[in-house]
Design a protein around this motif. Sequence first.
Motif, mmCIF file in Angstrom:
data_model
loop_
_atom_site.group_PDB
_atom_site.id
_atom_site.type_symbol
_atom_site.label_atom_id
_atom_site.label_comp_id
_atom_site.label_asym_id
_atom_site.label_seq_id
_atom_site.Cartn_x
_atom_site.Cartn_y
_atom_site.Cartn_z
ATOM 1 N N THR A 218 -3.194 2.556 -9.513
ATOM 2 C CA THR A 218 -2.176 2.407 -8.469
ATOM 3 C C THR A 218 -0.801 2.111 -9.056
ATOM 4 O OG1 THR A 218 -3.775 1.794 -6.792
ATOM 5 C CG2 THR A 218 -1.527 1.043 -6.432
ATOM 6 N N ILE B 190 -4.089 6.784 1.767
ATOM 7 C CA ILE B 190 -5.307 6.672 0.953
ATOM 8 C C ILE B 190 -5.198 5.551 -0.086
ATOM 9 C CG2 ILE B 190 -5.959 9.113 1.208
ATOM 10 C CD1 ILE B 190 -4.858 9.531 -1.667
ATOM 11 N N GLY B 191 -4.083 4.852 -0.103
ATOM 12 C CA GLY B 191 -3.803 3.882 -1.144
ATOM 13 C C GLY B 191 -4.607 2.599 -1.038
ATOM 14 N N GLU B 192 -4.692 1.869 -2.173
ATOM 15 C CA GLU B 192 -5.301 0.542 -2.135
ATOM 16 C C GLU B 192 -4.203 -0.501 -1.960
ATOM 17 O OE1 GLU B 192 -7.244 -0.753 -5.777
ATOM 18 O OE2 GLU B 192 -5.914 0.447 -7.001
ATOM 19 N N ARG B 193 -4.598 -1.685 -1.577
ATOM 20 C CA ARG B 193 -3.632 -2.771 -1.400
ATOM 21 C C ARG B 193 -3.553 -3.526 -2.724
ATOM 22 N NH1 ARG B 193 -3.334 -4.530 4.437
ATOM 23 N NH2 ARG B 193 -2.836 -6.584 3.622
ATOM 24 N N ARG C 197 0.882 -1.170 0.000
ATOM 25 C CA ARG C 197 0.000 0.000 0.000
ATOM 26 C C ARG C 197 0.916 1.215 0.000
ATOM 27 N NH1 ARG C 197 -4.156 2.590 4.236
ATOM 28 N NH2 ARG C 197 -2.457 2.199 5.670
#
Lengths: 463, 275
Positions: free
Chosen positions: B69, B41-44, B37
Amino acid sequence: MPLNFNRVDMPNREPDVRNKDFVEVAEGYDVEMALEEASRCLNCKKPLCRPGCPVNIDIPRFINQVTKKDYDAAYYTLKEFSLLPAVCGRVCPQEHQCEGVCILNPKGGAIGIGRLERYVADKFRENGKEEELIKEAPTGKKVAVLGGGPAGLSCAYDLAKLGHEVTIYEALHTLGGVLMYGIPEFRLPKSIVNKEIENIQKLGVKIELNSVAGRVNTVEKLMKEDGFDAVFIGTGAGLPYFLNIPGENLNEVYSANEFLTRVNLMKAYKFPEYDTPVYVGEKVAVVGAGNVAMDAARTAKRLGAKEVYIVYRRSKDEVPARLEELEHAEEEGVILQLLTSPIEVIGDDNGHVTALRCVKYELGEPDEGGRRKPVEVPNSAFDIPMDMVVMAIGQGPNPLLLETTKGLELNKRGNIVADDEGRTSIEGVFAGGDIVTGAATVILAMGAGKKTAKSIHEYLMKK
Amino acid sequence: MYKIVKKEMLNPSIVLMDVYAPDIAKTCKAGQFIVLRIDEIGERIPLTIADFFPEEGLVRIVTQAVGYTSRKLMNMNEGDSFLDFIGPLGKESEVENYGTVLCICGGLGIAPMFPIARELKKAGNKVITVIGARSKDLLIWEDVLREVSDEVHITTDDGSYGRKGLVTDVSKEILEREKIDHAWAIGPVIMMKYSALLTKEYNVPTIVSMNPIMVDGTGMCGACRLEVDGKTVFACVDGPEFDGHQVNWDLSMRRMNIYKAKEEIALEKALKGGF
């Protein structure tokens, strides 16, 4: 004094307003409400509520302290027994525990114990008070806690207070387990969970996030190489079950775990401000009727679904969710599709969900547990148009740690076998919470963590 | 925080990064993956491990700018850090001395093929590697794979380098030419599908490495489920490697598209305001 059966209602936000945002639904008592509710308590000589509580909170004492407006004392009474009173006041199934056995309950007037617990914990926190943390002298013993959910947190907290050096290993990027990824913000604000977790860090517990139990740190390595004297396994029930019906892998079929994790932990409800997306259909079926199902249904509603159905094969009387969650879901417009069970998810050629094929059920003879058994009605299949389905039919134990821990005895369902003291088949390795019992409640996991902390302490001091 | 110690553009759209994650570097094995991540605020996102250096504590990842991403990741530089970096996840490759092994890889799948091919070579296999790319400038790691292979064959879609055509064309010739005991196929789903269909004709057991959408990567969510031999499995805990002859490919391809519309919204945001 005449008996007062009038429970003081806890105010909630308007259903048509709240079902569009993620702000907490229940607003909590104000001081007058709390005092009025507390004053109804009979302070029974032999209180029934206390044994009804899985962690045996001295309920009459804390309520009595509320009536005397000694709110700090009431808070410390709660904390003697429970690590997370602000959480448990919100999420415990009180109607099946303390309130269910309250002497006033048969006439519908059980004391609002959960609401008072919440009031006391919120008041303490909102007044900016910091808990006094008393810690015993260091024992020189090291304990590893695998899993930072309710069981692990509770176990770590008690062990640290007893002077042991504790490290929590958590697989996700935040502590809290189901409190963070599962239970939505509108039912349990994350700021409250974080505040309650803060005290654990203040006690000097080391926290290793992003550490998947059984991978970098196997139980064997922790004990042989890293010098831990004991290990507590509280890795929970994380593996979502599916129904194994045709069409279950179509694109818009989610496990409740995935749907809720995206929304709660990854904050997909704030997409695209946050990067994680989530799909929400116009017509959503949530299969199952436990708390997780209600959370998923209410979340879908908030994310803009026009029609949300709870599809459940028994009747309303058997719904396993907390009464309050069921009521709130209905108020918010969730439709109950009872005595119905899915047999297939129907999709189009591109893999998109178009309908849920179900059969009708009726209630037959009571089973051993006394619940009337649902029986399928022959030739009753029918389709409900849907464009999204969420499976909320329970979770099993996560196999990751278990498959790398040699000699750990498991039962048929894959849960760890542990005795009343939390001892497993490996010396020095203890376990508690959902990984032992199968998916249960926050309070039961916390209770197991607490109880096991005591037996780990005894084990360490004898060693 | 997990620091990017080295960043190298392998071509205009593929980046290599060495990330300081000593615990993972010490314990990971060929075939496993990590989840990262970037920020709060990031996605995995899951990435298969391309190499690892236990002494230096480094884990190597290779990724391509395809979605939101991965583009955000491209914009990171040496000295920047990932907020979260989790692993090793998934099961390791089951490497033994099979005899002669055919390693078919393409696109981004070339990178994770490398540590597996190295293990296969170490175990005593004759390793024949077929690498595919759309064109010469998109080809990566030919030299790296040559080090661990007995033979390397290159194909490009446009014929700008090596043989013009698909990996399956050359692989078919090899399968006709000599006895292959085992095969691996890693790359785009469509490439793995056709590679597996081909090896099936020759009854060569074939392992594929699946890289579906994931959230936690630890078995908790089921986003990564796929069908193998008619049963639902989770790529994260049951894989990521599976018997390529048993995978329901069409289902896997469909499931890759779940967030296509959302991805466009995120990219639009990025174009307006940067990452």
